[in-house]
Design a protein around this motif. Structure first.
Motif, PDB file in Angstrom:
ATOM      1  N   VAL A 125       0.846  -1.209   0.000  1.00 42.63           N
ATOM      2  CA  VAL A 125       0.000   0.000   0.000  1.00 42.63           C
ATOM      3  C   VAL A 125       0.884   1.262   0.000  1.00 42.63           C
ATOM      4  CG1 VAL A 125      -1.710   1.296   1.374  1.00 42.63           C
ATOM      5  CG2 VAL A 125      -1.836  -1.206   1.216  1.00 42.63           C
ATOM      6  N   PRO A 126       0.546   2.275  -0.844  1.00 44.29           N
ATOM      7  CA  PRO A 126       1.324   3.534  -0.832  1.00 44.29           C
ATOM      8  C   PRO A 126       0.885   4.449   0.314  1.00 44.29           C
ATOM      9  CG  PRO A 126      -0.396   3.652  -2.506  1.00 44.29           C
ATOM     10  CD  PRO A 126      -0.523   2.290  -1.859  1.00 44.29           C
ATOM     11  N   PHE A 127       1.608   5.549   0.508  1.00 44.27           N
ATOM     12  CA  PHE A 127       1.169   6.565   1.476  1.00 44.27           C
ATOM     13  C   PHE A 127      -0.137   7.189   0.987  1.00 44.27           C
ATOM     14  CE2 PHE A 127       5.838   7.244   2.641  1.00 44.27           C
ATOM     15  CZ  PHE A 127       5.702   6.814   3.950  1.00 44.27           C
ATOM     16  N   SER A 128      -1.055   7.494   1.932  1.00 43.29           N
ATOM     17  CA  SER A 128      -2.278   8.218   1.563  1.00 43.29           C
ATOM     18  C   SER A 128      -1.918   9.696   1.342  1.00 43.29           C
ATOM     19  CB  SER A 128      -3.289   8.119   2.705  1.00 43.29           C
ATOM     20  OG  SER A 128      -2.790   8.850   3.816  1.00 43.29           O
ATOM     21  N   ARG A 129      -2.887  10.468   0.825  1.00 44.58           N
ATOM     22  CA  ARG A 129      -2.627  11.901   0.585  1.00 44.58           C
ATOM     23  C   ARG A 129      -2.239  12.612   1.893  1.00 44.58           C
ATOM     24  NH1 ARG A 129      -5.431  16.705   0.804  1.00 44.58           N
ATOM     25  NH2 ARG A 129      -4.918  18.233  -0.817  1.00 44.58           N
ATOM     26  N   GLU A 130      -2.974  12.312   2.993  1.00 44.12           N
ATOM     27  CA  GLU A 130      -2.668  12.964   4.272  1.00 44.12           C
ATOM     28  C   GLU A 130      -1.274  12.576   4.759  1.00 44.12           C
ATOM     29  OE1 GLU A 130      -4.562  15.398   6.133  1.00 44.12           O
ATOM     30  OE2 GLU A 130      -5.247  15.396   4.066  1.00 44.12           O
ATOM     31  N   GLU A 131      -0.937  11.297   4.590  1.00 47.14           N
ATOM     32  CA  GLU A 131       0.404  10.856   5.016  1.00 47.14           C
ATOM     33  C   GLU A 131       1.492  11.543   4.190  1.00 47.14           C
ATOM     34  OE1 GLU A 131       0.379   6.314   6.582  1.00 47.14           O
ATOM     35  OE2 GLU A 131      -0.361   6.585   4.539  1.00 47.14           O
ATOM     36  N   LEU A 132       1.202  11.752   2.901  1.00 44.50           N
ATOM     37  CA  LEU A 132       2.204  12.425   2.055  1.00 44.50           C
ATOM     38  C   LEU A 132       2.422  13.853   2.536  1.00 44.50           C
ATOM     39  CD1 LEU A 132       1.153  11.119  -1.470  1.00 44.50           C
ATOM     40  CD2 LEU A 132       3.333  10.687  -0.317  1.00 44.50           C
ATOM     41  N   ILE A 133       1.329  14.529   2.944  1.00 47.10           N
ATOM     42  CA  ILE A 133       1.480  15.900   3.457  1.00 47.10           C
ATOM     43  C   ILE A 133       2.370  15.873   4.710  1.00 47.10           C
ATOM     44  CG2 ILE A 133       0.233  17.841   4.508  1.00 47.10           C
ATOM     45  CD1 ILE A 133      -2.105  17.190   2.610  1.00 47.10           C
ATOM     46  N   ASP A 134       2.143  14.901   5.605  1.00 48.14           N
ATOM     47  CA  ASP A 134       2.980  14.775   6.810  1.00 48.14           C
ATOM     48  C   ASP A 134       4.451  14.554   6.439  1.00 48.14           C
ATOM     49  OD1 ASP A 134       1.145  15.019   8.930  1.00 48.14           O
ATOM     50  OD2 ASP A 134       0.430  12.983   8.608  1.00 48.14           O
ATOM     51  N   GLN A 135       4.693  13.584   5.577  1.00 47.29           N
ATOM     52  CA  GLN A 135       6.079  13.197   5.289  1.00 47.29           C
ATOM     53  C   GLN A 135       6.818  14.279   4.511  1.00 47.29           C
ATOM     54  OE1 GLN A 135       6.831  10.928   7.068  1.00 47.29           O
ATOM     55  NE2 GLN A 135       5.034   9.648   7.299  1.00 47.29           N
ATOM     56  N   LEU A 136       6.147  14.863   3.507  1.00 48.78           N
ATOM     57  CA  LEU A 136       6.846  15.872   2.698  1.00 48.78           C
ATOM     58  C   LEU A 136       6.988  17.173   3.488  1.00 48.78           C
ATOM     59  CD1 LEU A 136       5.217  14.992  -0.726  1.00 48.78           C
ATOM     60  CD2 LEU A 136       7.467  14.323   0.101  1.00 48.78           C
ATOM     61  N   GLY A 137       6.023  17.430   4.391  1.00 50.12           N
ATOM     62  CA  GLY A 137       6.113  18.612   5.262  1.00 50.12           C
ATOM     63  C   GLY A 137       7.334  18.526   6.165  1.00 50.12           C
ATOM     64  N   VAL A 138       7.639  17.332   6.627  1.00 50.92           N
ATOM     65  CA  VAL A 138       8.780  17.210   7.537  1.00 50.92           C
ATOM     66  C   VAL A 138      10.092  17.449   6.801  1.00 50.92           C
ATOM     67  CG1 VAL A 138       9.502  14.772   7.548  1.00 50.92           C
ATOM     68  CG2 VAL A 138       9.424  16.028   9.641  1.00 50.92           C
ATOM     69  N   PHE A 139      10.137  17.130   5.522  1.00 52.83           N
ATOM     70  CA  PHE A 139      11.381  17.436   4.790  1.00 52.83           C
ATOM     71  C   PHE A 139      11.605  18.942   4.782  1.00 52.83           C
ATOM     72  CE2 PHE A 139      10.617  13.504   1.906  1.00 52.83           C
ATOM     73  CZ  PHE A 139      10.921  12.685   2.966  1.00 52.83           C
ATOM     74  N   PHE A 140      10.494  19.668   4.622  1.00 55.13           N
ATOM     75  CA  PHE A 140      10.618  21.127   4.616  1.00 55.13           C
ATOM     76  C   PHE A 140      11.084  21.624   5.988  1.00 55.13           C
ATOM     77  CE2 PHE A 140       9.741  25.497   4.056  1.00 55.13           C
ATOM     78  CZ  PHE A 140       9.713  25.712   2.692  1.00 55.13           C
ATOM     79  N   LEU A 141      10.430  21.119   7.046  1.00 56.76           N
ATOM     80  CA  LEU A 141      10.745  21.593   8.398  1.00 56.76           C
ATOM     81  C   LEU A 141      12.142  21.160   8.848  1.00 56.76           C
ATOM     82  CD1 LEU A 141       9.407  22.968  10.971  1.00 56.76           C
ATOM     83  CD2 LEU A 141       9.095  20.657  11.785  1.00 56.76           C
ATOM     84  N   ALA A 142      12.404  19.835   8.739  1.00 58.46           N
ATOM     85  CA  ALA A 142      13.680  19.315   9.245  1.00 58.46           C
ATOM     86  C   ALA A 142      14.813  19.607   8.282  1.00 58.46           C
ATOM     87  CB  ALA A 142      13.576  17.798   9.459  1.00 58.46           C
ATOM     88  N   GLY A 143      14.470  19.881   7.023  1.00 58.05           N
ATOM     89  CA  GLY A 143      15.499  19.929   5.992  1.00 58.05           C
ATOM     90  C   GLY A 143      15.988  21.309   5.630  1.00 58.05           C
ATOM     91  N   HIS A 144      15.321  22.394   6.069  1.00 62.31           N
ATOM     92  CA  HIS A 144      15.902  23.683   5.656  1.00 62.31           C
ATOM     93  C   HIS A 144      16.417  24.507   6.826  1.00 62.31           C
ATOM     94  CE1 HIS A 144      12.335  26.136   6.578  1.00 62.31           C
ATOM     95  NE2 HIS A 144      13.083  27.170   6.348  1.00 62.31           N
ATOM     96  N   GLU A 145      15.700  24.525   7.963  1.00 64.41           N
ATOM     97  CA  GLU A 145      16.176  25.344   9.087  1.00 64.41           C
ATOM     98  C   GLU A 145      17.467  24.785   9.689  1.00 64.41           C
ATOM     99  OE1 GLU A 145      15.627  28.208  10.973  1.00 64.41           O
ATOM    100  OE2 GLU A 145      14.805  28.673   9.022  1.00 64.41           O
ATOM    101  N   THR A 146      17.601  23.455   9.696  1.00 60.54           N
ATOM    102  CA  THR A 146      18.808  22.825  10.240  1.00 60.54           C
ATOM    103  C   THR A 146      20.042  23.237   9.431  1.00 60.54           C
ATOM    104  OG1 THR A 146      18.129  20.970   8.886  1.00 60.54           O
ATOM    105  CG2 THR A 146      17.790  20.746  11.262  1.00 60.54           C
ATOM    106  N   THR A 147      19.951  23.049   8.113  1.00 58.56           N
ATOM    107  CA  THR A 147      21.105  23.375   7.269  1.00 58.56           C
ATOM    108  C   THR A 147      21.362  24.882   7.313  1.00 58.56           C
ATOM    109  OG1 THR A 147      20.269  21.606   5.870  1.00 58.56           O
ATOM    110  CG2 THR A 147      22.113  22.852   5.021  1.00 58.56           C
ATOM    111  N   ALA A 148      20.280  25.682   7.338  1.00 59.72           N
ATOM    112  CA  ALA A 148      20.454  27.139   7.390  1.00 59.72           C
ATOM    113  C   ALA A 148      21.155  27.542   8.687  1.00 59.72           C
ATOM    114  CB  ALA A 148      19.101  27.834   7.290  1.00 59.72           C
TER     115      ALA A 148
END
Ligand code: HEM
Length: 459
Positions: free
Chosen positions: A252-275
């Motif tokens: 089974v793939p990720f649902s739409r809501e799960e995709l929002i959670d997972q891709l949202g975390v890349f934004f949160l964890a992935g830009h402020e840390t490196t910045a």
């Protein structure tokens, strides 16, 4: 190196606990770094003693390893952090535990494989090239700007382009960025007063403007996800890789809501840390221009005038060591709080059920037993020929054990690229009269923005 040549970049005051607490409460900025007593840089394990909730800081690599490997599932991520993020990315890999986390992690790992990062590199380069144009304009005008904001824009742009194939300047992405900035500034992560007076497991309510920002972010992320779901053949990016992932057992793939959670975390964890890491790196380059010259020497010798390619990012050991030393002294994730689910013992220390178990890259990586001249900036420690002398387990900017950062390879690649391109083109010149002081917020940041200007590299 002689003692007089040591460079000690900004660090917090280490005051006697009660004085430190009074100072932090008086200033009202919740800067937990200034609550750390001087002993926290020397002890193996100790209580952070001002809280009604039992809070124990572990500083010995063996104990840290035991807690972070968490073979018996006793130390999930702390409720303080989970509460802070639940409205934004409630079911994402960053906050889940146990079987749910295991399934999500197995589906996400391939999106950050070596091959995927090399594939994403062209998008990283495009973002850096656009920012070079902006910096050239600033060099021509001599305008003063905020180093922190510049680095946040650049790393957010890289995340938007590599995850969604959308530059930050496009309408939706810029709205997401602005709401994330509001979230980071205003979300209650650790309110010092609540930490002191509240018992374990109590909730931390978020202010209404934060809840509204979370709703808007999820709405916009949903639009980006929909554009991928509706036209799957149009994209070949990190989002498409996560959309294509299947649960190994059920298919089974990720649902739409799960995709929002997972891709949202890349934004949160992935830009402020490196910045955060890059803000400190460029501050040090501006404060210590001899490092700018040393890095340039390596970049010129290895790359000449050619663009920095993915392969070249692997051939710059001094630039990489400079970045690693910055992550040692300024780990973007200052604290990794865990909670003891039941009464237990670690390294001879009994922990009550509900105790807050603090792992702090900040203290472990500046600890007097594991590091010589622990507060001094010495990138040579991380040159390949010296790394075997480091204490195993005393350097954990990307965490450790099963929850280790998925984006570590991605972050190192983009950071070496950014350092190499921005160092070779510009001199970095601090505005005078700034008192720089680190603060622990969502990430380790300067308490006040660092202002500077750039000039074209002097011939
Ligand atoms: C210099 C940059 C970065 C640093 C220092 C960093 C640090 C960390 C740390 C310390 C953790 C573990 C937290 C814990 O165990 O409590 C973590 C987890 C994570 N990071 Fe990063 N990170 C960085 C960049 C990135 C990037 C670029 C991405 C993605 C694009 C990313 C995505 C994640 C995710 C999804 C997790 C959760 C992993 C899990 O729990 O399985 N990070 N990061």
């Amino acid at each position: 190196m002689t003692a007089s040549a040591l460079y000690i970049p900004p660090k917090p005051l280490s005051l006697w606990s009660v004085v430190a607490l009074a100072r932090v409460l008086w200033k009202g900025d919740g800067n937990l770094l200034e609550l750390l007593p001087a002993a926290a840089y020397h002890f193996d394990v100790g209580n952070l003693g001002y809280s009604r909730r039992s809070t124990v800081l572990f500083n010995h690599p063996d104990a840290v390893r035991e807690i972070m490997r968490d073979a018996d599932g006793v130390f999930p991520k702390s409720d303080l952090m989970v509460n802070a993020l639940e409205h934004l990315i409630g079911d994402s890999i960053f906050v889940t535990d146990g079987e749910r986390w295991k399934r999500q992690r197995a589906m996400i790992d391939p999106a950050f494989s070596h091959m995927r990062i090399s594939h994403a590199f062209a998008a990283m380069q495009a973002a850096v090239n656009d920012h070079l144009v902006t910096l050239k304009e600033r060099a021509a005008s001599g305008d003063v700007f905020s180093l922190d904001l510049t680095m946040s824009h650049l790393t957010a742009d890289i995340i938007c382009r590599t995850v969604f194939s959308t530059p930050l300047q496009s309408g939706v992405a810029v709205d997401v960025f602005e709401d994330f900035t509001l979230f980071e500034r205003s979300a209650v992560q650790v309110d010092v007063l609540r930490l002191i007076v509240k018992p374990a497991w109590s909730d931390t309510p978020q202010p209404p403007e934060v809840l509204a920002a979370c709703e808007r972010i999820r709405h916009h992320l949903g639009e980006l996800v929909d554009s991928h779901l509706n036209e799957p053949d149009r994209y070949d990016d990190i989002a498409s890789s996560v959309i294509a992932a299947r649960d190994q057992e059920t298919g089974v793939p990720f649902s739409r809501e799960e995709l929002i959670d997972q891709l949202g975390v890349f934004f949160l964890a992935g830009h402020e840390t490196t910045a955060s890491a890059l803000t400190w790196a460029f501050y040090i380059l501006a404060a210590q221009p001899h490092w700018l010259a040393r890095l340039r020497e390596e970049i010129d010798r290895v790359a000449g005038d050619a663009p920095i390619t993915f392969e070249l990012t692997r051939q710059l050991p001094l630039v990489k060591a400079f970045f690693k030393e910055t992550l040692r002294l300024y780990p973007p994730i200052t604290f990794m709080p865990r909670v003891a689910l039941r009464e237990t013992t670690v390294a001879g220390r009994r922990l009550r059920r509900g105790a807050l178990v603090m792992i702090a890259p900040w203290t472990l990586q500046r600890h007097s037993k594991w590091w010589s001249d622990p507060h001094a900036f010495q990138p040579e420690r991380f040159l390949p020929e010296n790394e075997s002398a480091l204490t195993p387990g005393a350097y954990i900017p990307f965490g450790q054990g099963p929850h280790t950062c998925v984006g570590a390879g991605f972050a190192q690649t983009e950071s070496v690229l950014i350092l190499a391109e921005l160092v070779r083109h510009f001199d970095w010149l601090l505005s005078p009269g700034q008192a720089v002081r680190p603060a622990a917020r969502m990430t380790t940041r300067p308490a006040n923005q660092i202002m500077l200007h750039v000039a074209h590299r002097a011939p």
